[in-house]
Scaffold this motif. Structure first.
Motif, PDB file in Angstrom:
ATOM      1  N   PRO A   3       0.789  -1.227   0.000  1.00  0.00           N
ATOM      2  CA  PRO A   3       0.000   0.000   0.000  1.00  0.00           C
ATOM      3  C   PRO A   3       0.829   1.290   0.000  1.00  0.00           C
ATOM      4  CG  PRO A   3      -0.813  -1.527   1.667  1.00  0.00           C
ATOM      5  CD  PRO A   3       0.439  -2.099   1.115  1.00  0.00           C
ATOM      6  N   LEU A   4       1.992   1.291   0.641  1.00  0.00           N
ATOM      7  CA  LEU A   4       2.799   2.515   0.681  1.00  0.00           C
ATOM      8  C   LEU A   4       3.140   2.991  -0.727  1.00  0.00           C
ATOM      9  CD1 LEU A   4       4.455   4.713   2.068  1.00  0.00           C
ATOM     10  CD2 LEU A   4       6.363   3.095   2.132  1.00  0.00           C
ATOM     11  N   PHE A   5       3.558   2.070  -1.590  1.00  0.00           N
ATOM     12  CA  PHE A   5       3.927   2.451  -2.952  1.00  0.00           C
ATOM     13  C   PHE A   5       2.702   2.865  -3.775  1.00  0.00           C
ATOM     14  CE2 PHE A   5       7.622  -0.085  -1.706  1.00  0.00           C
ATOM     15  CZ  PHE A   5       8.609   0.858  -1.950  1.00  0.00           C
ATOM     16  N   LEU A   6       1.559   2.255  -3.487  1.00  0.00           N
ATOM     17  CA  LEU A   6       0.339   2.675  -4.178  1.00  0.00           C
ATOM     18  C   LEU A   6      -0.072   4.078  -3.739  1.00  0.00           C
ATOM     19  CD1 LEU A   6      -1.692  -0.649  -4.162  1.00  0.00           C
ATOM     20  CD2 LEU A   6      -0.387   0.362  -6.040  1.00  0.00           C
ATOM     21  N   LEU A  47       7.502   2.934 -11.630  1.00  0.00           N
ATOM     22  CA  LEU A  47       8.230   2.273 -10.539  1.00  0.00           C
ATOM     23  C   LEU A  47       7.329   2.105  -9.311  1.00  0.00           C
ATOM     24  CD1 LEU A  47      11.711   2.250  -9.530  1.00  0.00           C
ATOM     25  CD2 LEU A  47      10.329   3.504  -7.896  1.00  0.00           C
ATOM     26  N   PHE A  48       6.644   3.185  -8.908  1.00  0.00           N
ATOM     27  CA  PHE A  48       5.743   3.103  -7.746  1.00  0.00           C
ATOM     28  C   PHE A  48       4.645   2.063  -7.973  1.00  0.00           C
ATOM     29  CE2 PHE A  48       6.560   7.772  -6.353  1.00  0.00           C
ATOM     30  CZ  PHE A  48       7.672   7.373  -5.633  1.00  0.00           C
ATOM     31  N   LEU A  49       4.058   2.068  -9.162  1.00  0.00           N
ATOM     32  CA  LEU A  49       2.984   1.122  -9.441  1.00  0.00           C
ATOM     33  C   LEU A  49       3.500  -0.312  -9.465  1.00  0.00           C
ATOM     34  CD1 LEU A  49       0.872   3.065 -12.087  1.00  0.00           C
ATOM     35  CD2 LEU A  49       0.233   2.522  -9.725  1.00  0.00           C
ATOM     36  N   ARG A  50       4.681  -0.523 -10.025  1.00  0.00           N
ATOM     37  CA  ARG A  50       5.241  -1.882 -10.060  1.00  0.00           C
ATOM     38  C   ARG A  50       5.552  -2.377  -8.655  1.00  0.00           C
ATOM     39  NH1 ARG A  50       8.343  -5.410 -13.524  1.00  0.00           N
ATOM     40  NH2 ARG A  50       8.601  -7.273 -12.270  1.00  0.00           N
ATOM     41  N   LEU A  51       6.150  -1.508  -7.843  1.00  0.00           N
ATOM     42  CA  LEU A  51       6.454  -1.920  -6.475  1.00  0.00           C
ATOM     43  C   LEU A  51       5.175  -2.091  -5.656  1.00  0.00           C
ATOM     44  CD1 LEU A  51       9.619   0.256  -5.748  1.00  0.00           C
ATOM     45  CD2 LEU A  51       9.519  -2.195  -6.274  1.00  0.00           C
ATOM     46  N   GLY A  52       4.151  -1.324  -5.966  1.00  0.00           N
ATOM     47  CA  GLY A  52       2.888  -1.443  -5.249  1.00  0.00           C
ATOM     48  C   GLY A  52       2.065  -2.642  -5.676  1.00  0.00           C
ATOM     49  N   LEU A  53       2.022  -2.897  -6.978  1.00  0.00           N
ATOM     50  CA  LEU A  53       1.197  -3.979  -7.510  1.00  0.00           C
ATOM     51  C   LEU A  53       1.951  -5.294  -7.648  1.00  0.00           C
ATOM     52  CD1 LEU A  53      -0.641  -1.964 -10.304  1.00  0.00           C
ATOM     53  CD2 LEU A  53      -1.552  -2.652  -8.074  1.00  0.00           C
ATOM     54  N   GLY A  54       3.266  -5.209  -7.821  1.00  0.00           N
ATOM     55  CA  GLY A  54       4.074  -6.419  -7.914  1.00  0.00           C
ATOM     56  C   GLY A  54       4.135  -7.051  -9.291  1.00  0.00           C
ATOM     57  N   PHE A  56       4.496  -6.333 -13.688  1.00  0.00           N
ATOM     58  CA  PHE A  56       4.860  -5.375 -14.731  1.00  0.00           C
ATOM     59  C   PHE A  56       3.660  -4.893 -15.530  1.00  0.00           C
ATOM     60  CE2 PHE A  56       5.710  -4.759 -19.260  1.00  0.00           C
ATOM     61  CZ  PHE A  56       6.471  -3.601 -19.191  1.00  0.00           C
ATOM     62  N   GLY A  57       2.854  -5.818 -16.046  1.00  0.00           N
ATOM     63  CA  GLY A  57       1.766  -5.473 -16.955  1.00  0.00           C
ATOM     64  C   GLY A  57       0.823  -4.413 -16.407  1.00  0.00           C
ATOM     65  N   PRO A  58       0.201  -4.654 -15.254  1.00  0.00           N
ATOM     66  CA  PRO A  58      -0.715  -3.645 -14.713  1.00  0.00           C
ATOM     67  C   PRO A  58      -0.023  -2.326 -14.365  1.00  0.00           C
ATOM     68  CG  PRO A  58      -1.063  -5.753 -13.631  1.00  0.00           C
ATOM     69  CD  PRO A  58       0.164  -5.882 -14.482  1.00  0.00           C
ATOM     70  N   ALA A  59       1.229  -2.400 -13.909  1.00  0.00           N
ATOM     71  CA  ALA A  59       1.960  -1.173 -13.553  1.00  0.00           C
ATOM     72  C   ALA A  59       2.243  -0.337 -14.794  1.00  0.00           C
ATOM     73  CB  ALA A  59       3.262  -1.534 -12.839  1.00  0.00           C
TER      74      ALA A  59
END
Length: 112
Positions: A3-6, A47-54, A56-59
């Motif tokens: 959640p922090l990265f999101l 980067l934030f979305l990838r770290l938040g979601l885990g 690649f595609g959705p980020a």
């Protein structure tokens, strides 16, 4: 999901929306530096979305679609315009940020 990265991604989205809502009155970065700013902003968002979601595609898709939405929004702001090369810089930045964030993640096999 982290959640922090999101939350950081949402904060950056808000900042980008606010910045693109400002009427242009001769301010801003000159060409080609503005493309570098687009690239860096969307690399950070990816980067934030990838770290938040885990993943690649959705980020990548989320960051790029936000760039598309932001360019469209900017086209309605007095003194601003949507520019195709800005969108290309957004796309490349989103890709690099979302792809590069994977280097800091544990491989799938080692996740609990």
């Amino acid at each position: 999901m982290r959640p922090l990265f999101l939350l950081l991604a949402l904060g950056e989205m808000g900042l980008l929306f606010w910045l693109s809502s400002q009427p242009a009155a001769g301010a801003g970065l000159p060409h080609p530096w503005d493309k570098g700013a687009h690239f860096l902003a969307y690399a950070l968002l990816g980067l934030f979305l990838r770290l938040g979601l885990g993943r690649f595609g959705p980020a990548f898709l989320g960051a790029f679609l936000y760039g598309l939405l932001d360019e469209w929004h900017q086209s309605f702001v007095p003194g601003r315009e949507a520019f195709g090369l800005d969108l290309v810089a957004d796309f490349l930045g989103a890709y690099v940020g979302a792809r590069g964030a994977g280097r800091w993640e544990a491989p799938e096999a080692s996740r609990p």
